[in-house]
Design a protein around this motif. Structure first.
Motif, PDB file in Angstrom:
ATOM      1  N   PRO A 197      10.682  -3.579   2.609  1.00  0.00           N
ATOM      2  CA  PRO A 197      11.809  -2.666   2.381  1.00  0.00           C
ATOM      3  C   PRO A 197      12.672  -3.080   1.193  1.00  0.00           C
ATOM      4  N   ASN A 198      13.305  -2.065   0.629  1.00  0.00           N
ATOM      5  CA  ASN A 198      14.241  -2.214  -0.488  1.00  0.00           C
ATOM      6  C   ASN A 198      13.542  -2.576  -1.795  1.00  0.00           C
ATOM      7  N   THR A 199      12.317  -2.129  -1.931  1.00  0.00           N
ATOM      8  CA  THR A 199      11.581  -2.303  -3.185  1.00  0.00           C
ATOM      9  C   THR A 199      10.920  -0.982  -3.552  1.00  0.00           C
ATOM     10  N   MET A 200      10.535  -0.889  -4.811  1.00  0.00           N
ATOM     11  CA  MET A 200       9.793   0.270  -5.289  1.00  0.00           C
ATOM     12  C   MET A 200       8.308  -0.009  -5.111  1.00  0.00           C
ATOM     13  N   MET A 201       7.539   1.072  -4.989  1.00  0.00           N
ATOM     14  CA  MET A 201       6.104   0.926  -4.766  1.00  0.00           C
ATOM     15  C   MET A 201       5.370   2.065  -5.464  1.00  0.00           C
ATOM     16  N   ALA A 202       4.280   1.710  -6.130  1.00  0.00           N
ATOM     17  CA  ALA A 202       3.348   2.682  -6.701  1.00  0.00           C
ATOM     18  C   ALA A 202       2.062   1.931  -7.017  1.00  0.00           C
ATOM     19  N   ALA A 203       0.969   2.653  -7.093  1.00  0.00           N
ATOM     20  CA  ALA A 203      -0.255   2.069  -7.638  1.00  0.00           C
ATOM     21  C   ALA A 203      -0.023   2.107  -9.145  1.00  0.00           C
ATOM     22  N   TYR A 204       0.587   1.050  -9.638  1.00  0.00           N
ATOM     23  CA  TYR A 204       1.251   1.054 -10.945  1.00  0.00           C
ATOM     24  C   TYR A 204       0.328   1.439 -12.097  1.00  0.00           C
ATOM     25  N   SER A 205      -0.857   0.836 -12.172  1.00  0.00           N
ATOM     26  CA  SER A 205      -1.726   1.143 -13.307  1.00  0.00           C
ATOM     27  C   SER A 205      -2.163   2.606 -13.277  1.00  0.00           C
ATOM     28  N   SER A 206      -2.406   3.147 -12.111  1.00  0.00           N
ATOM     29  CA  SER A 206      -2.761   4.560 -11.991  1.00  0.00           C
ATOM     30  C   SER A 206      -1.569   5.446 -12.345  1.00  0.00           C
ATOM     31  N   PHE A 207      -0.394   5.058 -11.881  1.00  0.00           N
ATOM     32  CA  PHE A 207       0.817   5.841 -12.128  1.00  0.00           C
ATOM     33  C   PHE A 207       1.116   5.971 -13.617  1.00  0.00           C
ATOM     34  N   ILE A 208       0.987   4.863 -14.362  1.00  0.00           N
ATOM     35  CA  ILE A 208       1.351   4.917 -15.784  1.00  0.00           C
ATOM     36  C   ILE A 208       0.227   5.438 -16.672  1.00  0.00           C
ATOM     37  N   SER A 209      -1.027   5.346 -16.225  1.00  0.00           N
ATOM     38  CA  SER A 209      -2.148   5.747 -17.085  1.00  0.00           C
ATOM     39  C   SER A 209      -2.829   7.036 -16.649  1.00  0.00           C
ATOM     40  N   ASP A 210      -2.494   7.536 -15.462  1.00  0.00           N
ATOM     41  CA  ASP A 210      -3.123   8.716 -14.882  1.00  0.00           C
ATOM     42  C   ASP A 210      -4.614   8.513 -14.623  1.00  0.00           C
ATOM     43  N   CYS A 211      -5.017   7.258 -14.470  1.00  0.00           N
ATOM     44  CA  CYS A 211      -6.405   6.941 -14.097  1.00  0.00           C
ATOM     45  C   CYS A 211      -6.497   6.877 -12.583  1.00  0.00           C
ATOM     46  N   LEU A 212      -7.725   6.799 -12.090  1.00  0.00           N
ATOM     47  CA  LEU A 212      -7.921   6.658 -10.657  1.00  0.00           C
ATOM     48  C   LEU A 212      -7.416   5.292 -10.206  1.00  0.00           C
ATOM     49  N   SER A 213      -6.818   5.251  -9.029  1.00  0.00           N
ATOM     50  CA  SER A 213      -6.263   3.999  -8.505  1.00  0.00           C
ATOM     51  C   SER A 213      -7.384   3.037  -8.133  1.00  0.00           C
ATOM     52  N   LYS A 214      -7.180   1.784  -8.436  1.00  0.00           N
ATOM     53  CA  LYS A 214      -8.115   0.720  -8.068  1.00  0.00           C
ATOM     54  C   LYS A 214      -7.700   0.059  -6.765  1.00  0.00           C
ATOM     55  N   GLU A 215      -6.633   0.572  -6.171  1.00  0.00           N
ATOM     56  CA  GLU A 215      -6.105  -0.022  -4.948  1.00  0.00           C
ATOM     57  C   GLU A 215      -5.707   1.063  -3.963  1.00  0.00           C
ATOM     58  N   SER A 216      -5.615   0.657  -2.711  1.00  0.00           N
ATOM     59  CA  SER A 216      -5.052   1.502  -1.661  1.00  0.00           C
ATOM     60  C   SER A 216      -3.755   0.855  -1.209  1.00  0.00           C
ATOM     61  N   MET A 217      -2.798   1.692  -0.818  1.00  0.00           N
ATOM     62  CA  MET A 217      -1.523   1.212  -0.298  1.00  0.00           C
ATOM     63  C   MET A 217      -1.344   1.840   1.076  1.00  0.00           C
ATOM     64  N   GLN A 218      -1.368   0.977   2.094  1.00  0.00           N
ATOM     65  CA  GLN A 218      -1.391   1.420   3.479  1.00  0.00           C
ATOM     66  C   GLN A 218      -0.196   0.853   4.236  1.00  0.00           C
ATOM     67  N   ALA A 219       0.423   1.706   5.058  1.00  0.00           N
ATOM     68  CA  ALA A 219       1.519   1.255   5.919  1.00  0.00           C
ATOM     69  C   ALA A 219       0.944   0.402   7.038  1.00  0.00           C
ATOM     70  N   ILE A 220       1.511  -0.778   7.235  1.00  0.00           N
ATOM     71  CA  ILE A 220       1.071  -1.606   8.363  1.00  0.00           C
ATOM     72  C   ILE A 220       2.100  -1.578   9.495  1.00  0.00           C
ATOM     73  N   THR A 221       3.174  -0.834   9.266  1.00  0.00           N
ATOM     74  CA  THR A 221       4.140  -0.485  10.305  1.00  0.00           C
ATOM     75  C   THR A 221       4.550   0.958  10.022  1.00  0.00           C
ATOM     76  N   ASP A 222       5.199   1.598  10.949  1.00  0.00           N
ATOM     77  CA  ASP A 222       5.807   2.887  10.638  1.00  0.00           C
ATOM     78  C   ASP A 222       6.794   2.658   9.497  1.00  0.00           C
ATOM     79  N   ALA A 223       6.904   3.638   8.617  1.00  0.00           N
ATOM     80  CA  ALA A 223       7.729   3.442   7.428  1.00  0.00           C
ATOM     81  C   ALA A 223       8.457   4.730   7.061  1.00  0.00           C
ATOM     82  N   GLU A 224       9.541   4.545   6.322  1.00  0.00           N
ATOM     83  CA  GLU A 224      10.264   5.665   5.733  1.00  0.00           C
ATOM     84  C   GLU A 224      10.405   5.400   4.250  1.00  0.00           C
ATOM     85  N   LEU A 225       9.986   6.387   3.465  1.00  0.00           N
ATOM     86  CA  LEU A 225      10.013   6.270   2.010  1.00  0.00           C
ATOM     87  C   LEU A 225      10.928   7.326   1.409  1.00  0.00           C
ATOM     88  N   MET A 226      11.400   7.025   0.209  1.00  0.00           N
ATOM     89  CA  MET A 226      12.017   8.011  -0.659  1.00  0.00           C
ATOM     90  C   MET A 226      11.067   8.134  -1.844  1.00  0.00           C
TER      91      MET A 226
END
Length: 189
Positions: free
Chosen positions: A73-102
């Motif tokens: 919590p209290n951090t930013m999150m993105a599949a950064y290389s995909s976000f900035i380059s518009d390429c396919l993500s090389k990673e998955s980002m999975q919730a390991i607890t229930d979560a709330e995002l903005m």
């Protein structure tokens, strides 16, 4: 920490600017085991984690998933290389607890960058933080023992560590679950 306090901590944006761009974020509930982004997809959003824990992982050639990062919590999150380059993500980002995002769409980030130079400064700081985190992780893997890496994780995130399964912790540390159990018995905080 709230999202407002998070953005205030950078000392870049006025109160009015923060209020205005926070209106662009969408609140999203993410259930345990659900994904923010999957390997092979394009990451078109960035998120502020209000609550919950995420793991970043990739699939190894042998079919095992390899956890290399946790997001708290209290951090930013993105599949950064995909976000900035518009390429396919090389990673998955999975919730390991229930979560709330903005969540903020990439198009909105691009618009904010064109409207306000402070967003360029903000994104530069985020990129620098990502680089430092990556460098730190690289040196941890090269220099520290698994026990030292576990101690660092315990020291930095004591309130969250019990919510991470042994499987994910062991993968993150690059050891077996059995080895992790031995380390946990030896270390007391």
């Amino acid at each position: 920490m709230t999202a407002k306090e998070y953005f205030q901590s950078f000392n870049l944006f006025s109160e009015n600017e923060i209020h205005a761009f926070l209106q662009l974020f969408e609140v999203r509930e993410v259930g345990k085991n659900e994904y923010f982004v999957r390997e092979g997809e394009r990451c078109k959003e960035v998120a502020f984690i209000k609550s919950g824990i995420f793991r970043s992982f990739y699939m190894a050639d042998d079919g095992k998933d390899m956890t290399y990062c946790f997001r708290f919590p209290n951090t930013m999150m993105a599949a950064y290389s995909s976000f900035i380059s518009d390429c396919l993500s090389k990673e998955s980002m999975q919730a390991i607890t229930d979560a709330e995002l903005m969540v903020l769409k990439k198009e909105a980030v691009d618009d904010l960058v064109h409207e306000n130079i402070n967003w360029i400064k903000f994104l530069k700081i985020i990129a620098e933080q990502e680089y430092l985190e990556l460098e730190n992780r690289f040196f941890q893997l090269q220099r520290d023992t698994a026990a030292q890496r576990y101690e660092t994780l315990l020291r930095n995130h004591p309130d969250y560590i019990q919510n991470i399964s042994l499987q994910y912790l062991a993968s993150y540390l690059g050891i077996t679950q059995r080895h992790l159990s031995r380390i946990r018995k030896e270390i007391s905080f």
